[in-house]
Design an enzyme around this catalytic site. Structure first.
Site, PDB file in Angstrom:
ATOM      1  NE  ARG A 185       5.879 -12.551   1.182  1.00 43.07           N
ATOM      2  CZ  ARG A 185       6.249 -13.822   1.054  1.00 43.07           C
ATOM      3  NH1 ARG A 185       7.266 -14.136   0.299  1.00 43.07           N
ATOM      4  NH2 ARG A 185       5.598 -14.769   1.697  1.00 43.07           N
ATOM      5  CG  HIS A 238      -2.937  -2.775  -9.264  1.00 40.69           C
ATOM      6  ND1 HIS A 238      -2.073  -3.850  -9.175  1.00 40.69           N
ATOM      7  CD2 HIS A 238      -3.503  -2.845 -10.494  1.00 40.69           C
ATOM      8  CE1 HIS A 238      -2.133  -4.546 -10.297  1.00 40.69           C
ATOM      9  NE2 HIS A 238      -2.987  -3.963 -11.103  1.00 40.69           N
ATOM     10  CD  GLU A 264       1.977   3.726  -9.090  1.00 44.99           C
ATOM     11  OE1 GLU A 264       2.481   3.371  -8.022  1.00 44.99           O
ATOM     12  OE2 GLU A 264       2.127   3.085 -10.150  1.00 44.99           O
ATOM     13  CG  ASN A 290       4.056   4.808  -4.980  1.00 43.71           C
ATOM     14  OD1 ASN A 290       3.231   5.697  -5.170  1.00 43.71           O
ATOM     15  ND2 ASN A 290       4.348   3.900  -5.896  1.00 43.71           N
TER      16      ASN A 290
HETATM   17  C1  GAR Z   1       4.415   0.874  -8.288  1.00 43.60           C
HETATM   18  O1  GAR Z   1       4.165   1.109  -9.657  1.00 43.60           O
HETATM   19  C2  GAR Z   1       3.233   0.156  -7.667  1.00 43.60           C
HETATM   20  O2  GAR Z   1       2.004   0.559  -8.192  1.00 43.60           O
HETATM   21  C3  GAR Z   1       3.537  -1.260  -8.042  1.00 43.60           C
HETATM   22  O3  GAR Z   1       4.922  -1.395  -7.845  1.00 43.60           O
HETATM   23  C4  GAR Z   1       5.542  -0.134  -8.106  1.00 43.60           C
HETATM   24  C5  GAR Z   1       6.419   0.209  -6.926  1.00 43.60           C
HETATM   25  O4  GAR Z   1       7.191   1.337  -7.206  1.00 43.60           O
HETATM   26  N1  GAR Z   1       2.795  -2.197  -7.217  1.00 43.60           N
HETATM   27  C6  GAR Z   1       2.305  -3.329  -7.686  1.00 43.60           C
HETATM   28  O5  GAR Z   1       2.466  -3.697  -8.838  1.00 43.60           O
HETATM   29  C7  GAR Z   1       1.559  -4.147  -6.674  1.00 43.60           C
HETATM   30  N2  GAR Z   1       0.904  -5.253  -7.299  1.00 43.60           N
HETATM   31  P1  GAR Z   1       8.002   2.076  -6.037  1.00 43.60           P
HETATM   32  O6  GAR Z   1       8.805   1.005  -5.304  1.00 43.60           O
HETATM   33  O7  GAR Z   1       8.902   3.016  -6.789  1.00 43.60           O
HETATM   34  O8  GAR Z   1       7.009   2.774  -5.153  1.00 43.60           O
END
Ligand code: GAR
Length: 219
Positions: free
Chosen positions: A94, A112, A177, A17
């Site tokens: 966190r 999320h 995302e 992201n």
């Molecule tokens: C993503 O899928 C994000 O939505 C999720 O972690 C991943 C991070 O991916 N976040 C959560 O679950 C927050 N509760 P990335 O490090 O490749 O961006």
């Protein structure tokens, strides 16, 4: 100081992201500047991506702090020092303390991997598979004191396919995302997000909301 929105990105994981945001800034779609990338994990891929892009990075290792408040204070100090205007949680695993929230009122976003309020908390993709929903997706929202309960800015839906595993479903969600997180930040940067009670209004309304804000047709 330039007129670009100053972003502080918090990430614990691989940082795809973060990369999508870097890419939209570099191609001129997003008028913002990442002034600091913060991670609680020394091995986070996000730190590597930041270094490659020439962005200041900082690891605040939670193991070196006596408690969560102490840890959060040091993050707030780093973000304040860098004059961050919007805090972007991009896979930051966190919870945020009240003190952190108070330092950036309505200026913390999170993404999320589910259509909130469904499947809040950890392992959202697995929750969706186990529950058996036909559709899931992702949500960008402002952060409030609850877990994944803050005002919703943008959502995108994806289908759950019969043979999906957590990996295949997560990959399909991640593609969305990467589309909606930079878009939500762009709307914030343009001053177009207005909070009315817990609803986020977009000013002026997008001309074609289904194209701009929702998923492509499910297939
Ligand atoms: C993503 O899928 C994000 O939505 C999720 O972690 C991943 C991070 O991916 N976040 C959560 O679950 C927050 N509760 P990335 O490090 O490749 O961006």
């Amino acid at each position: 100081m330039s007129n670009k929105l100053r972003l502080g990105i918090l990430a614990s994981g691989g940082g795809t992201n973060l990369q999508a945001i870097i890419d939209r800034i570099q191609d001129g779609t997003l008028n913002a500047e990442i002034v600091l990338i913060l991670s609680n994990k020394p091995t986070a891929g996000a730190l590597q991506r930041g270094k490659l892009a020439g962005i200041p990075t900082l690891c605040i290792d939670q193991r070196h702090y006596k408690d969560r408040l102490d840890f959060d204070r040091s993050m707030v100090a780093a973000l304040t020092e860098a004059n961050v205007e919007l805090v972007v949680l991009a896979g930051f695993m966190r919870l945020i303390s009240d003190e952190f929230l108070d330092a950036f009122p309505n200026r913390i976003m999170n993404i999320h991997p589910a259509l909130l309020p469904a499947f809040a908390g950890l392992n959202a993709q697995q929750q969706a598979l186990q529950y058996g929903t036909r559709i899931t997706g992702c949500t960008v929202h402002f952060v409030d004191a609850g877990v994944d309960t803050g005002p919703i800015i943008i959502q995108a839906a994806v289908p759950v396919l019969r043979d999906d595993t957590v990996e295949t479903l997560s990959a399909r969600i991640l593609r969305q995302e990467h589309r909606i997180y930079p878009e939500a930040i762009r709307l914030f940067a343009e001053g177009r997000l207005r909070l009315v009670e817990r609803r986020v209004h977009i000013d002026p309304p997008v001309a074609k909301p289904d194209e701009a804000l929702l998923s492509p047709p499910l297939s």
